[in-house]
Scaffold this motif. Structure first.
Motif, PDB file in Angstrom:
ATOM      1  N   ARG A 193      -3.780  17.362 -20.116  1.00  0.00           N
ATOM      2  CA  ARG A 193      -3.933  18.526 -19.109  1.00  0.00           C
ATOM      3  C   ARG A 193      -3.794  19.600 -20.090  1.00  0.00           C
ATOM      4  N   GLY A 194      -2.904  19.531 -21.257  1.00  0.00           N
ATOM      5  CA  GLY A 194      -2.441  20.938 -21.721  1.00  0.00           C
ATOM      6  C   GLY A 194      -1.314  21.702 -21.135  1.00  0.00           C
ATOM      7  N   GLU A 195      -0.709  22.761 -21.554  1.00  0.00           N
ATOM      8  CA  GLU A 195       0.258  23.390 -20.933  1.00  0.00           C
ATOM      9  C   GLU A 195       0.063  24.868 -21.173  1.00  0.00           C
ATOM     10  N   GLY A 196       0.806  25.786 -20.367  1.00  0.00           N
ATOM     11  CA  GLY A 196       0.668  27.148 -20.620  1.00  0.00           C
ATOM     12  C   GLY A 196      -0.303  27.719 -19.436  1.00  0.00           C
ATOM     13  N   ILE A 197      -0.413  28.934 -19.255  1.00  0.00           N
ATOM     14  CA  ILE A 197      -0.969  29.560 -18.387  1.00  0.00           C
ATOM     15  C   ILE A 197      -2.255  29.097 -17.879  1.00  0.00           C
ATOM     16  N   TYR A 198      -3.273  28.863 -18.888  1.00  0.00           N
ATOM     17  CA  TYR A 198      -4.501  28.614 -18.586  1.00  0.00           C
ATOM     18  C   TYR A 198      -4.679  27.015 -18.157  1.00  0.00           C
ATOM     19  N   ALA A 199      -3.671  26.293 -18.604  1.00  0.00           N
ATOM     20  CA  ALA A 199      -3.958  24.991 -18.101  1.00  0.00           C
ATOM     21  C   ALA A 199      -3.259  24.625 -16.637  1.00  0.00           C
ATOM     22  N   ASP A 200      -2.287  25.407 -16.266  1.00  0.00           N
ATOM     23  CA  ASP A 200      -1.746  25.630 -14.896  1.00  0.00           C
ATOM     24  C   ASP A 200      -2.653  26.117 -14.114  1.00  0.00           C
ATOM     25  N   LEU A 201      -3.470  27.047 -14.370  1.00  0.00           N
ATOM     26  CA  LEU A 201      -4.300  27.560 -13.640  1.00  0.00           C
ATOM     27  C   LEU A 201      -5.531  26.632 -13.236  1.00  0.00           C
ATOM     28  N   LEU A 202      -5.635  25.998 -14.305  1.00  0.00           N
ATOM     29  CA  LEU A 202      -6.994  24.754 -14.036  1.00  0.00           C
ATOM     30  C   LEU A 202      -6.470  23.824 -13.253  1.00  0.00           C
ATOM     31  N   ALA A 203      -5.146  23.254 -13.446  1.00  0.00           N
ATOM     32  CA  ALA A 203      -4.578  22.264 -12.438  1.00  0.00           C
ATOM     33  C   ALA A 203      -4.599  22.682 -11.091  1.00  0.00           C
ATOM     34  N   GLN A 204      -4.472  23.943 -10.977  1.00  0.00           N
ATOM     35  CA  GLN A 204      -4.247  24.421  -9.377  1.00  0.00           C
ATOM     36  C   GLN A 204      -5.415  24.491  -8.787  1.00  0.00           C
ATOM     37  N   ARG A 205      -6.693  24.984  -9.607  1.00  0.00           N
ATOM     38  CA  ARG A 205      -7.927  24.975  -9.038  1.00  0.00           C
ATOM     39  C   ARG A 205      -8.469  23.775  -8.672  1.00  0.00           C
ATOM     40  N   PHE A 206      -8.059  22.521  -9.731  1.00  0.00           N
ATOM     41  CA  PHE A 206      -8.366  21.122  -9.263  1.00  0.00           C
ATOM     42  C   PHE A 206      -7.657  20.683  -8.148  1.00  0.00           C
ATOM     43  N   GLN A 207      -6.314  20.710  -7.949  1.00  0.00           N
ATOM     44  CA  GLN A 207      -5.713  20.457  -6.598  1.00  0.00           C
ATOM     45  C   GLN A 207      -6.270  20.989  -5.521  1.00  0.00           C
ATOM     46  N   ILE A 208      -6.707  22.327  -5.343  1.00  0.00           N
ATOM     47  CA  ILE A 208      -7.157  23.118  -4.219  1.00  0.00           C
ATOM     48  C   ILE A 208      -8.564  22.426  -4.019  1.00  0.00           C
ATOM     49  N   ALA A 209      -9.387  22.341  -5.061  1.00  0.00           N
ATOM     50  CA  ALA A 209     -10.731  21.754  -4.703  1.00  0.00           C
ATOM     51  C   ALA A 209     -10.626  20.545  -4.073  1.00  0.00           C
ATOM     52  N   ILE A 210      -9.874  19.469  -4.537  1.00  0.00           N
ATOM     53  CA  ILE A 210      -9.984  17.945  -4.245  1.00  0.00           C
ATOM     54  C   ILE A 210      -9.384  17.982  -2.931  1.00  0.00           C
ATOM     55  N   ARG A 211      -8.156  18.780  -2.705  1.00  0.00           N
ATOM     56  CA  ARG A 211      -7.790  18.866  -1.161  1.00  0.00           C
ATOM     57  C   ARG A 211      -9.072  19.272  -0.222  1.00  0.00           C
ATOM     58  N   ARG A 212      -9.515  20.280  -0.608  1.00  0.00           N
ATOM     59  CA  ARG A 212     -10.587  20.809   0.254  1.00  0.00           C
ATOM     60  C   ARG A 212     -11.775  19.723   0.607  1.00  0.00           C
ATOM     61  N   LEU A 213     -12.232  19.261  -0.634  1.00  0.00           N
ATOM     62  CA  LEU A 213     -13.380  18.244  -0.605  1.00  0.00           C
ATOM     63  C   LEU A 213     -13.170  17.071  -0.305  1.00  0.00           C
ATOM     64  N   GLY A 214     -11.556  16.673   0.165  1.00  0.00           N
ATOM     65  CA  GLY A 214     -11.336  15.151   0.470  1.00  0.00           C
ATOM     66  C   GLY A 214     -11.289  14.271  -0.692  1.00  0.00           C
ATOM     67  N   LEU A 215     -11.063  14.767  -1.808  1.00  0.00           N
ATOM     68  CA  LEU A 215     -11.390  13.794  -3.036  1.00  0.00           C
ATOM     69  C   LEU A 215      -9.854  13.341  -3.538  1.00  0.00           C
ATOM     70  N   ASN A 216      -8.853  13.644  -2.657  1.00  0.00           N
ATOM     71  CA  ASN A 216      -7.428  13.346  -3.155  1.00  0.00           C
ATOM     72  C   ASN A 216      -7.013  12.040  -2.384  1.00  0.00           C
TER      73      ASN A 216
END
Length: 353
Positions: free
Chosen positions: A308-331
């Motif tokens: 996953r990495g760490e730092g600002i970019y990695a955190d933003l990517l993780a947030q985008r992924f979590q928001i997307a899978i919740r919205r799409l029902g992939l979680n």
């Protein structure tokens, strides 16, 4: 002397850097006799009689403790492949050697059956084709992956499959039977929806549309299928993350995962060369973002951060992924874990686990 900066068509790289175990290194020198000719490398396949085919691992970053890999090297030619450095153990380059000098474990089927039949063997899901793709092009002739699935079905042994190849549909008859007994799950790797980017990044893999069709067909035939957006590369395919997840959901994916690009050992050199050849305008920016996620280095191998990495970019990517899978029902997973209790070696008793 000038070497071509672009790989031969259908290959991921034109380079063949020394592997890190090589005792000597050669350096090219222009003596005035060199005449550049178009590079061409045919695929070579040699046989290996493996002592064992079930590989054990203790990594906390992956959801399995054992895997089976029918092939060493991979003709798909993905420039980012984390398995490239493993070719160094065979005194071959992680570069174009990895794509063209392949090794097939020709005794895989017999060895797998022998290992599953050992007294005291305790079943847990086997991950099939994790280091290199079990459905790469040479599987059409070698058929080692199909042979392994036939053994696993006969033994009622659970299996996870990760692939980016539509060749998996050839084995739909076996996968459907395994799925009926909750013995299989499939993860399709999806890295882009752009055909041209696919062509230069993963030259001998199935097209994005073929992968989505594969997801749909597997789903329609009752095979639990997930999508793995891996790797995510800053400024190359990261902008596609939500669209890839949505396309996968629409074609039958039931859950999703992602991995930030990993550049261990020789891959960093190959990847940077690829970047400068295909994306010279953004190569420095891409590498800068990768290093920001890896503590200023090309790679950080620590468990817990390497995927996953760490730092600002990695955190933003993780947030985008979590928001997307919740919205799409992939979680959420609605198919449950694979069933190890069905394990029953032919001629023996069913497992009491």
């Amino acid at each position: 002397m000038s070497y071509p900066t672009l790989p031969p068509r259908g290959r991921g790289t034109a380079s063949n850097p020394h592997n890190r175990f090589a005792p000597t290194r050669a350096e090219a020198y222009d003596d005035g006799w060199f005449q550049e000719v178009p590079p061409c490398r045919a695929t070579e396949v040699r046989s290996e009689t493996a002592k064992t085919v079930i590989t054990r691992n203790k990594s906390p970053d992956v959801g399995f403790d054992r895997s089976v890999n029918p092939y060493r090297g991979c003709e798909h030619g993905c420039i980012y492949c984390f398995a490239r450095p493993s070719h160094a153990y065979w005194d071959m380059s992680p570069g174009i050697d990895f794509e063209t000098r392949l090794i097939a474990k020709t005794n895989l089927v017999a060895s797998l059956e022998q290992e599953l039949s050992k007294p005291g063997y305790v079943p847990q899901p086997i991950a099939l084709g994790i280091n290199t793709d079990a459905y790469q092009p040479i599987e059409r002739e070698q058929r080692l992956t199909r042979g392994a699935l036939e053994v696993l079905l006969r033994y009622r042994h659970p299996v996870h499959i990760i692939t980016k190849s539509s060749l998996i549909l050839r084995d739909l008859d076996l996968l459907s039977q395994l799925a009926e007994q909750r013995l299989v799950s499939v993860a399709l790797s999806l890295t882009t929806l752009d055909d041209e980017l696919k062509r230069i990044m993963e030259p001998r893999t199935a097209s994005p549309s073929a992968r989505l069709r594969t997801l749909r067909v597997l789903h329609e035939n009752g095979v639990p299928v997930n999508v793995l957006c891996a790797p995510i590369i800053p400024m190359i395919n990261d902008m596609e993350l939500e669209r890839m997840l949505e396309a996968a959901r629409d074609t039958g994916a039931r859950s999703a995962g992602y991995v930030l690009i990993r550049l261990p050992h020789e891959i960093a050199e190959l990847f940077e060369e690829w970047l400068r050849a295909h994306f010279p305008d953004r190569a420095e920016h891409v590498m800068s973002l990768i290093r920001q996620c890896r503590g200023g280095k090309n790679y950080d191998s620590r468990f817990g951060t390497r995927m996953r990495g760490e730092g600002i970019y990695a955190d933003l990517l993780a947030q985008r992924f979590q928001i997307a899978i919740r919205r799409l029902g992939l979680n959420r997973r609605d198919y449950g874990p694979l069933d190890c209790s069905r394990f029953a070696p032919p001629g023996g008793q069913m497992s009491l686990l």
